[in-house]
Design a protein around this motif. Sequence first.
Motif, short mmCIF file in Angstrom:
data_model
loop_
_atom_site.label_atom_id
_atom_site.label_comp_id
_atom_site.label_asym_id
_atom_site.label_seq_id
_atom_site.Cartn_x
_atom_site.Cartn_y
_atom_site.Cartn_z
N ALA A 1 1.37 132.31 120.13
CA ALA A 1 2.60 132.55 120.19
C ALA A 1 2.87 134.02 120.72
CB ALA A 1 3.28 132.31 119.17
N ALA A 2 2.06 134.91 120.12
CA ALA A 2 2.20 136.42 120.59
C ALA A 2 1.90 136.54 122.21
CB ALA A 2 1.67 137.27 119.69
N GLU A 3 1.17 136.21 122.57
CA GLU A 3 0.61 136.00 123.92
C GLU A 3 1.57 135.42 125.26
OE1 GLU A 3 -2.92 134.54 126.85
OE2 GLU A 3 -3.24 134.74 124.81
N ARG A 4 2.09 134.12 124.30
CA ARG A 4 3.11 133.50 125.33
C ARG A 4 4.61 133.94 125.37
NH1 ARG A 4 1.84 127.72 126.70
NH2 ARG A 4 -0.26 127.43 126.50
N HIS A 5 4.81 134.64 124.12
CA HIS A 5 6.33 134.98 124.05
C HIS A 5 6.29 136.38 123.42
CE1 HIS A 5 7.70 130.78 124.62
NE2 HIS A 5 6.74 130.49 123.78
N PRO A 6 5.88 137.27 124.09
CA PRO A 6 5.84 138.71 123.35
C PRO A 6 7.01 139.05 123.07
CG PRO A 6 5.40 138.64 126.00
CD PRO A 6 5.32 137.46 125.51
N ASP A 7 8.17 138.81 123.77
CA ASP A 7 9.56 139.12 123.30
C ASP A 7 10.14 138.64 122.30
OD1 ASP A 7 9.48 136.70 124.71
OD2 ASP A 7 11.54 137.21 125.62
#
Length: 311
Positions: free
Chosen positions: A104-110
């Motif tokens: 999730a952090a890689e796909r949705h850093p924001d």
Amino acid sequence: MTTLGSAFVAVTLALTAATPAGTSAGAAGEPSPAAAGAPAPDRSGGPAVVAHRGASGHAPENTLAAVDAAAELGVEWVEVDVQRAGDGELVVLHDNDLARTTDAAERHPDRAPWGLDDFSYPEIAELDAGSWYGPEFAGERVPTLGEVLDRMDEHGQKLLLEVKSPELYPGIEADVVAELREHGWLAPRTLRTSLVVQSFDAASVRTLHELAPRVRTGLLGNPPVARLADHAEYVDQINPRHTTVTADYVAAIQELRGAHGRKLQVNVWTVNDGPTAFALAGLGVDGIITDHPDVVRAALSSGVASPEPVS
């Protein structure tokens, strides 16, 4: 003799007494099932072996792959965690966020800190929940509770279901009961032998008992002995961390009758080596929750504690 040593002696004597004359737990020249590499059944009368978050020592935790791994090992009881996504879907996940076990952090850093309730299930279903464990599990998804219930039903497995952080999800107890009913897990035989719902939150467990009185329930943690009788009114198990139990505490729990009139049971967590499992069996626990059910079962079934813990 140390407490650990006493437990080893107690279990060894019990296993010896249970072995017919002229035989042994592992007869000379005939390897035990564990030694031969085949799944060994749980020893009758000994602690049940429960695969923690599925067989999470063999596959990424709380995934269908981990459920399948437990089935491949011949483990009947499987523990998984349930929470609620932002759109209300019940999902099988341990953490309150998606950072540790998905990309999730890689796909949705924001979208830090990637809280579970900030994502809908369709968004969660697109995440990779396997690569963190190993490349062979790339693409494994966070499953819904319904998917896990159906897969476990296919395998003929038994379910120890933990409701995680119920304070974050008002009404989740009713949602869980509804999902269990929809997927056929509230049939009389299943209720008697194949389902327990547990939580660290006593109020949540009591609510679940009130909503579905026939469902067996467990309270995680180490309530004081003076409070055990109060909890016994609505639970069937007290399930503490293994490092905190003593023979006296186990006995105090098992002296009481639970919500369904049967002796309260004790399942301890999380045990990943043979010597510790062997010693806990000597304390009389009813179940051992483990990431490595093959290691624990081999120690219990053979009557010989494996020499090395699993890291």
